[in-house]
Scaffold this active site. Structure first.
Site, mmCIF file in Angstrom:
data_model
loop_
_atom_site.group_PDB
_atom_site.id
_atom_site.type_symbol
_atom_site.label_atom_id
_atom_site.label_comp_id
_atom_site.label_asym_id
_atom_site.label_seq_id
_atom_site.Cartn_x
_atom_site.Cartn_y
_atom_site.Cartn_z
ATOM 1 N N GLY A 10 0.602 -1.285 0.019
ATOM 2 C CA GLY A 10 -0.174 -0.041 0.109
ATOM 3 C C GLY A 10 0.770 1.312 -0.039
ATOM 4 O O GLY A 10 1.993 1.352 -0.360
ATOM 5 N N LEU A 38 0.464 3.547 -2.220
ATOM 6 C CA LEU A 38 0.772 3.407 -3.468
ATOM 7 C C LEU A 38 1.363 4.796 -4.255
ATOM 8 O O LEU A 38 0.815 5.914 -3.773
ATOM 9 C CB LEU A 38 -0.334 3.083 -4.183
ATOM 10 C CG LEU A 38 -0.904 1.785 -3.844
ATOM 11 C CD1 LEU A 38 -2.093 1.315 -4.797
ATOM 12 C CD2 LEU A 38 0.156 0.676 -3.805
ATOM 13 N N HIS A 53 4.435 2.118 -7.944
ATOM 14 C CA HIS A 53 3.504 1.251 -8.104
ATOM 15 C C HIS A 53 2.648 1.507 -9.260
ATOM 16 O O HIS A 53 2.150 0.279 -9.936
ATOM 17 C CB HIS A 53 2.522 1.140 -6.885
ATOM 18 C CG HIS A 53 3.142 0.965 -5.651
ATOM 19 N ND1 HIS A 53 3.343 1.834 -4.670
ATOM 20 C CD2 HIS A 53 3.634 -0.249 -5.129
ATOM 21 C CE1 HIS A 53 3.864 1.556 -3.454
ATOM 22 N NE2 HIS A 53 4.302 0.269 -3.848
#
Ligand code: PAF
Length: 273
Positions: free
Chosen positions: A28, A30, A34
Site C-alpha cells: 500500500g 501506492l 506502483h
C-alpha cells in the site's frame, strides 16, 4: 474494480476466469512506482490483480510496522484510476494462522546486505509472497528493481519451488530530483529528503567512475561512501546479478547497491549495469 478480503473467495473468483493474470503485490501507500508496475501488467495481461497487505512477518521487532503508512481509501482510488480489475485487501488473520509453516530465505543471499541488518526479513517476504502467488496464481508477477535482493530471492524461490509464474522486474521510478520512489519517503522531512539525495548522487558518482574506466570496486565504494557522508550507511556493495561479491565491475553483470538512513528512515537504491 472488485475488492476481496477473503483469500478463498478471491481464489474461487480468479479460478473461474479463463484469463491471463498479471499480479502486483504491495504493502500500500501506492505511488508512481506502483503505478508503473500496474501499467506494465495491464499491457501484458488480460486481468490485473493488486494486493495491499502490510505483512507483519517481514518487520523485525522495533521496526515501523505500526507506523507504516496506511491509506486505504486513497490506495483504492489509485487502483481504480489505474484500471486494476481486482484488489485483494486481506487482514492479518486472513493471511496467517497460529502455527505457521514458513519459507526460509537461504543463508548467503538472504543474510548478506539487507538480510544482515534485518535478519528474518526475507523469510517473512518469501512466506507472504508464496501465499499471495498461491492465492492469485498469476501468469506474471511484477516486482520493482529497487528491492533488488528481494527480487533475486523471489526469483530463486519460484524457480526452486517449481512455481508456474514469470517474475517480471520493473525499473525504479524516481522523483524529479532523482530520489527513488518508496512508500517510506513519506517519513522524510524536507531536510531529510535533501540529505537523501546523496544516495542517488553516490550511484551517479559510481557510474561516472565506471564510464571513465575505473572498474575497481574497492575504489568505487570508497568514493561512494564519501559522497554519502554524513548519512548513516548500512551498506554499499557491488555484486553480480547473482549477488556474489565482485572485485572488479563486470559490464552487464553488476548491481551497485546502497542502503543508508536519512534521519531514522532506511532507504534503498541501486543501479544495474
Ligand atoms: O516490496 C513489497 O512491497 C513487499 O516486500 C511485498 C513484496 C509486497 C511483500 O510483502
Amino acid at each position: 474494480m472488485r475488492v476481496f478480503q477473503s483469500p478463498l473467495e478471491l481464489k474461487n473468483e480468479l479460478r473461474s476466469l479463463d484469463a491471463k493474470i498479471g499480479f502486483i503485490p504491495t504493502m500500500g501507500a501506492l505511488h508512481n512506482g506502483h503505478i508503473s508496475l500496474i501499467k506494465k501488467a495491464k499491457e501484458q495481461n488480460d486481468i490485473v490483480v493488486v494486493s495491499i497487505f502490510v505483512n507483519p512477518t517481514q518487520f523485525l521487532k522495533g521496526e515501523d510496522l505500526d507506523k507504516y503508512p496506511r491509506r486505504e481509501q486513497a490506495d483504492k482510488r489509485v487502483c481504480e484510476l489505474a484500471g486494476v480489475d481486482y484488489l485483494y485487501y486481506p487482514n492479518t488473520s486472513d493471511m496467517y494462522e497460529k502455527d505457521e509453516v514458513s519459507v526460509l530465505a537461504p543463508n548467503v543471499r538472504g543474510y548478506i546486505l539487507e538480510g544482515t541488518s534485518r535478519p528474518g526479513h526475507f523469510s517473512g517476504v518469501l512466506t507472504v509472497v508464496m501465499k499471495l502467488l498461491n492465492i492469485v496464481r498469476p501468469t506474471n508477477a511484477y516486482f520493482g528493481k529497487k528491492d533488488a535482493q528481494q527480487l533475486k530471492l523471489i526469483t530463486l524461490m519460484v524457480k526452486q519451488m517449481f512455481m508456474d509464474v514469470n517474475i517480471i522486474p520493473v525499473d525504479t521510478m524516481r522523483d524529479s530530483f532523482g530520489l527513488a520512489l518508496s512508500s517510506r519517503n513519506d517519513y522524510l522531512s524536507e531536510d531529510e529528503k535533501k540529505e537523501a539525495l546523496k544516495i542517488p548522487a553516490s550511484l551517479k558518482k559510481a557510474t561516472g567512475m565506471i564510464v571513465s574506466g575505473e572498474y575497481d570496486c574497492e575504489k568505487i565504494i570508497k568514493e561512494m561512501r564519501s559522497v554519502l557522508a554524513p548519512l548513516e550507511i548500512s551498506y554499499v556493495a557491488i555484486v553480480t546479478r547473482e549477488f556474489e561479491p565482485l572485485k572488479r565491475v563486470e559490464l552487464n553483470n553488476t548491481i551497485i547497491l546502497v542502503e543508508a538512513l536519512s534521519g531514522s528512515t532506511r532507504l534503498l537504491d541501486n543501479i544495474w549495469l
